[in-house]
Design an enzyme around this catalytic site. Structure first.
Site, PDB file in Angstrom:
ATOM      1  N   ASP A  47     -16.251   0.309  10.320  1.00 48.02           N
ATOM      2  CA  ASP A  47     -14.986   0.198   9.594  1.00 48.02           C
ATOM      3  C   ASP A  47     -15.090   0.494   8.105  1.00 48.02           C
ATOM      4  O   ASP A  47     -14.117   0.321   7.372  1.00 48.02           O
ATOM      5  CB  ASP A  47     -14.399  -1.215   9.772  1.00 48.02           C
ATOM      6  CG  ASP A  47     -13.798  -1.397  11.159  1.00 48.02           C
ATOM      7  OD1 ASP A  47     -13.155  -0.451  11.644  1.00 48.02           O
ATOM      8  OD2 ASP A  47     -13.970  -2.474  11.749  1.00 48.02           O
ATOM      9  N   ASP A 106     -10.026   4.074  16.994  1.00 47.76           N
ATOM     10  CA  ASP A 106      -9.819   3.715  15.586  1.00 47.76           C
ATOM     11  C   ASP A 106     -10.845   4.398  14.670  1.00 47.76           C
ATOM     12  O   ASP A 106     -10.592   4.630  13.486  1.00 47.76           O
ATOM     13  CB  ASP A 106      -9.958   2.199  15.369  1.00 47.76           C
ATOM     14  CG  ASP A 106      -9.340   1.340  16.448  1.00 47.76           C
ATOM     15  OD1 ASP A 106      -9.264   1.800  17.596  1.00 47.76           O
ATOM     16  OD2 ASP A 106      -8.970   0.200  16.154  1.00 47.76           O
TER      17      ASP A 106
HETATM   18  N1  GLY Z   1      -9.048  -1.173  13.830  1.00 49.68           N
HETATM   19  C1  GLY Z   1      -8.657  -2.402  14.385  1.00 49.68           C
HETATM   20  C2  GLY Z   1      -7.242  -2.456  14.741  1.00 49.68           C
HETATM   21  O1  GLY Z   1      -6.517  -1.483  14.652  1.00 49.68           O
HETATM   22  O2  GLY Z   1      -6.808  -3.528  15.133  1.00 49.68           O
END
Ligand code: GLY
Length: 327
Positions: A47, A106
Site C-alpha cells: 500500500d 487494489d
Molecule cells: N485497498 C483497500 C480497500 O480498498 O479497502
C-alpha cells in the site's frame, strides 16, 4: 501511520491547496505529510503507493522539493522489494494460513508511484516492475465481462494461480464495487504513463462494465458490490463512486466522440450526486468528513455506511480535475 489509509489525510490537504491555493492548506499538508516520513523504508505492505504516493507524491504536483523526491524513490525501492519476478507481480499482503502470495486488484493503484520514481531517478527498474505487474493483472485478474476478482493467490515461484477469491466483496465470483474502481483508475494511469493501447482498451472495458451495469443506481453511486442482492438496506459505497469519477475525468482526455461524452456525463452525475444530500455532510457533522455513505469492509462487519477518508480524497481530486477541465 501504518494503516493503508494514512496518506489520504495529507493528500486531501494537498488537494485542498490545489483547489484554493490557500497557503494555510499547504502548511498543514506539509505538517501531515512529513509525519509519514518513516514509511518510505517499510517493505511490509503493497500500500505504499497510497501512503507515500498520495502524500509526498501529491505534494510534488505543487512543490519542487528534492527531499520529497528522495522519499518517493526510497518508497519505490521498498515497494519493489515485494516484486516476485517469476510470477510477474508485486505481492499485496503477507502470506498467511489461507494465501501464499495474495495479490489484490487494489494493487494497481500503487504503480503510479513507481512511474514517478523512474522519472525522478532515471532508474527504469520501477517502470518495468509496474508494467510487468499490470500485464500479469490483465492476463489473470479479469473475467470475460471485464469485471475483476478481488484477490488472486499466486505461487511466487511458478506464477501459477492457486486461488481466485474475495476478501472484501460479496463472494469470490462477484464484482466488489471499489475493486472495479481501483482497476479503472489503475489502467487509466497505465495508459497515461506508457501510451500503450492495451491499457486504454482495458480501462475502456472496465468503464463499460461499471457504467452499464444493471445494478448501478441512476445516481451512479454503486452498491458496495455489483452482485450483492439489492434491498432497501443494501449499503452504497460513495468511495467507489468518487474514485470512479476521478478516473473517468482523466480517461475522458484519452478518448473522443460519444465515449468522451459518456465518461464526462457519468463523472459529472457522480459529482453532482455526491455534492448533495444524502451524501454531502453538513458542516460540523459527520465527524468532519465531507462524504457520508461509504463501505469499507462489509464481510468483516467493519466500516459499513460510514465516512471514509479516501472517499473524501478522491472526491476532492475529482473536483480538481473537473475544475481544471472546465478551465
Ligand atoms: N485497498 C483497500 C480497500 O480498498 O479497502
Amino acid at each position: 501511520i501504518y494503516d493503508w489509509t494514512s496518506g489520504f489525510h495529507p493528500g486531501s490537504m494537498w488537494n485542498l491547496y490545489g483547489l484554493t491555493k490557500n497557503e494555510d492548506w499547504k502548511n498543514k499538508a506539509i505538517q501531515y505529510t512529513e509525519l509519514l516520513d518513516t514509511l518510505q523504508y517499510w517493505e511490509g505492505t503493497h500500500d505504499l503507493g497510497f501512503m507515500i504516493g498520495d502524500s509526498y507524491g501529491n505534494a510534488l504536483k505543487y512543490w519542487d522539493n528534492d527531499d520529497y523526491k528522495k522519499v518517493m524513490v526510497q518508497a519505490a525501492k521498498s515497494l519493489s522489494a515485494r516484486f516476485k519476478p517469476k510470477a510477474g507481480i508485486i505481492q499485496s499482503w503477507e502470506s498467511n494460513d489461507r494465501w501464499k502470495c495474495p495479490v489484490i486488484i487494489d494493487n494497481m493503484m500503487n504503480l503510479e508511484m513507481l512511474f514517478e520514481a523512474t522519472k525522478i531517478s532515471g532508474d527504469s527498474t520501477f517502470y518495468n516492475i509496474a508494467v510487468t505487474h499490470a500485464n500479469t493483472t490483465i492476463k489473470n485478474h479479469f473475467r470475460d465481462d471485464y469485471s475483476s476478482y478481488h484477490l488472486l493467490d499466486y505461487d511466487p515461484e511458478t506464477g501459477n494461480i492457486l486461488k481466485r477469491n474475495t476478501a472484501q466483496g460479496y463472494k469470490d465470483e462477484s464484482a466488489w464495487a471499489r475493486g472495479q474502481a481501483w482497476g479503472l483508475y489503475g489502467f487509466t494511469v497505465m495508459f497515461r504513463e506508457t501510451k500503450e493501447t492495451i491499457y486504454l482498451n482495458q480501462a475502456n472495458h472496465i468503464a463499460d462494465f461499471i457504467i452499464n451495469h444493471k445494478n448501478l443506481p441512476e445516481d451512479k453511486v454503486p452498491y458496495w458490490d455489483y452482485d450483492a442482492p439489492v434491498t432497501k438496506e443494501t449499503p452504497r459505497d460513495a468511495s467507489a463512486a468518487a474514485i470512479t469519477a476521478s478516473a473517468l475525468y482523466e480517461l475522458s482526455l484519452y478518448v473522443d466522440g460519444d465515449l468522451k461524452e459518456l465518461y464526462l456525463t457519468s463523472a459529472n452525475t457522480i459529482i453532482e450526486t455526491l455534492s448533495n444530500e444524502p451524501y454531502l455532510a453538513e458542516v460540523g457533522t459527520n465527524e468532519g468528513f465531507l462524504l457520508k455513505h461509504s463501505t469499507g469492509h462489509l464481510p468483516m462487519d467493519s466500516e459499513i455506511d460510514v465516512p471514509l477518508n479516501y472517499a473524501d480524497y478522491y472526491f476532492l481530486e475529482a473536483l480538481l480535475r473537473q475544475r481544471n477541465m472546465i478551465k
